[in-house]
Enzyme design. Sequence first.
Site, PDB file in Angstrom:
ATOM      1  N   CYS A 168      -4.764  -3.291   3.977  1.00  0.00           N
ATOM      2  CA  CYS A 168      -4.312  -2.849   5.302  1.00  0.00           C
ATOM      3  C   CYS A 168      -5.390  -2.921   6.401  1.00  0.00           C
ATOM      4  O   CYS A 168      -5.773  -4.008   6.809  1.00  0.00           O
ATOM      5  CB  CYS A 168      -3.710  -1.455   5.199  1.00  0.00           C
ATOM      6  SG  CYS A 168      -2.562  -1.067   6.536  1.00  0.00           S
ATOM      7  N   GLU A 205       0.849  -1.199   0.000  1.00  0.00           N
ATOM      8  CA  GLU A 205       0.000   0.000   0.000  1.00  0.00           C
ATOM      9  C   GLU A 205       0.886   1.250   0.000  1.00  0.00           C
ATOM     10  O   GLU A 205       1.912   1.292   0.685  1.00  0.00           O
ATOM     11  CB  GLU A 205      -0.864   0.002   1.273  1.00  0.00           C
ATOM     12  CG  GLU A 205      -1.849   1.140   1.342  1.00  0.00           C
ATOM     13  CD  GLU A 205      -2.581   1.196   2.682  1.00  0.00           C
ATOM     14  OE1 GLU A 205      -2.023   0.759   3.708  1.00  0.00           O
ATOM     15  OE2 GLU A 205      -3.719   1.681   2.706  1.00  0.00           O
ATOM     16  N   LYS A 255     -10.238   1.042  -1.194  1.00  0.00           N
ATOM     17  CA  LYS A 255     -10.184   0.715   0.238  1.00  0.00           C
ATOM     18  C   LYS A 255     -11.428   1.222   0.973  1.00  0.00           C
ATOM     19  O   LYS A 255     -11.814   2.381   0.844  1.00  0.00           O
ATOM     20  CB  LYS A 255      -8.935   1.328   0.851  1.00  0.00           C
ATOM     21  CG  LYS A 255      -8.662   0.924   2.288  1.00  0.00           C
ATOM     22  CD  LYS A 255      -7.361   1.586   2.764  1.00  0.00           C
ATOM     23  CE  LYS A 255      -6.957   1.158   4.161  1.00  0.00           C
ATOM     24  NZ  LYS A 255      -5.745   1.901   4.612  1.00  0.00           N
TER      25      LYS A 255
END
Length: 502
Positions: free
Chosen positions: A213, A80, A180
């Site tokens: 993440c 990321e 995300k």
Amino acid sequence: METFFLRGLLLCWQCLVIPVWGLDFYTAAVYEHPSVLQLNSTILSTRSEALEIMRENLNIYQEQVNAASKQGVKIIVFPENGIHGFHFSRPALFPYLEPIPDPNVVQWNPCLHPTVYNDTEVLHQLSCMARSGSMYLIANMGERQTCEQSDPKCPPDGRYHFNTNVVFDAEGTLTAKYQKWNLFFEVAYDTPKTVQHVIFNTPFAGRFGIFTCFDILFYEPAVSLIENYGVKQIIFPTAWMNLLPLLSAIEFHQAFATAFGINLFAANQHHPEYNMTGSGIYTPLDFPYYYNSESSEGKLLVAKVPIITSTQNHSLQQSKVTNYLEASLLQKEGGKQEQTGPLESSDPGYVFHNVMMFDNYTFISLTGLKGNLQVCSNTLCCHVAYERSSYTDSNLYALGAYDGLHTVDGTYYIQVCALVKCAGSSYDTCGQSVTTASDIIDFRLWGNFSTTHIYPEILADGMKIYRADTRGWTNNNYYMTKKGMSAGLVTAAFYGRWYEKD
Ligand SMILES: *[C@@H]1O[C@H](CO)[C@@H](O)[C@H](O)[C@H]1NC(C)=O
Ligand SMILES: *[C@@H]1O[C@H](CO)[C@@H](O)[C@H](O)[C@H]1NC(C)=O
Ligand SMILES: *[C@@H]1O[C@H](CO)[C@@H](O)[C@H](O)[C@H]1NC(C)=O
Ligand SMILES: *[C@@H]1O[C@H](CO)[C@@H](O)[C@H](O)[C@H]1NC(C)=O
Ligand SMILES: *[C@@H]1O[C@H](CO)[C@@H](O)[C@H](O)[C@H]1NC(C)=O
Ligand SMILES: *[C@@H]1O[C@H](CO)[C@@H](O)[C@H](O)[C@H]1NC(C)=O
């Protein structure tokens, strides 16, 4: 001996779920990347200045693809923020962003058709990279999307900023993108309107799911992909800041993969100065990983990965299956304390409260060379039966329990049982960050969790990770056992997530 052999055999059937014979493998890579960063978060770069920085990172990516290609890698994952960096203000991020067409709507190979869209230099270079290495390539980048003021969610500057993973196939065609969902205080980005369950198919290993993440701590989309869509392989770009004792990258990511019996490809940033290191290829058979807080170099991790073809949801459910041999073991180890001599602790341990990772745990200290302790928090009671190689007052360990809403750096409900080495010899050091330990401890850890989503962690001296010998449910308790580790125990924990109570 016979019993142990038989037990080993039964546990194999139980834990591995998939038969080991007849498995096919493919080669995969994750790259832990020391990204070149623009450190001034307010500087307003031009597009060409932004491209200059991003090209430095992309050129390093190309070197990894070249190296991976020589090793027969079929799929490579980059971390990321690996191309454009982090810590931006919203206006400062803008020149780093690119428009990314929806691969469900248009089929586009940026390497073959570079001029179809403006400002897509990064997509172009990534696409050519995938082509040159003849491998699937997943990278994280910044996406912009203009919006109309008639759209009530449209930000005042007239565009959305997304934290996006892009997937290219081995020809360089843009195959999938994922925006995300669980942003981690990333003020420069927007949350997409709906959660996306992105799955892409490959000719060499079938389906892969993808998320980013902080997503890994939540039900949507992470657990949902696995439980509701039957995904067995997860691509996971991350910029993970390690937080001991329970949320160091390698420790938690391997626990997540283990809990579900999946392949997890975790590519982290390499910036030890921000506590970012720890990448791995966690599979049901093996879990090669990389952790290095000393060197500033990146690391290409390459591994053979088993193809898991079963589409059933198995791991959390099946681990509930117990057999009578396991039950009898529990009775022996976790039942009434046996009177076996002076080394057995008669001291019940000292109960105290301490804050660990911002939560107020109830702890009980371990005493003596062996013992059997219990500590509770709300409705969760945690137990440990242990036997240790040596005992001195300075090597303090404690068993902690926490059942409650975590509210710092995100709001989410956890149930945790954690056997931790304390940082010092006083009780108030229990729950602090520790990475070294010399005591070899055999243990059985269990707790009466109210959630089935329990991530089992074992961390040992020098940031080594282990998997439990056995684990599963018995009598409404989730347990694990570990014997004969070759390194001192730092932490053994169940990080439980009670998603319904978030
Ligand atoms: C960051 O950039 C801004 C704008 O160019 C400048 O005023 C500021 O001094 C810089 N900050 C640092 C720490 O370099
Ligand atoms: C690209 O930018 C140029 C110059 O601003 C503009 O004329 C052209 O229409 C743009 N092309 C696309 C596909 O948006
Ligand atoms: C997995 O289990 C969940 C609930 O237990 C169910 O809703 C879902 O359909 C299952 N998925 C597959 C692929 O079997
Ligand atoms: C990294 O972790 C150490 C130990 O937990 C902590 O003291 C330090 O503040 C962390 N550094 C950053 C940049 O967060
Ligand atoms: C932790 O909880 C205990 C028991 O409820 C309480 O006495 C103590 O003050 C709490 N500690 C903190 C730091 O909140
Ligand atoms: C866990 O065990 C304790 C002590 O026996 C009990 O009070 C508590 O209700 C149990 N929790 C659950 C969820 O069963």
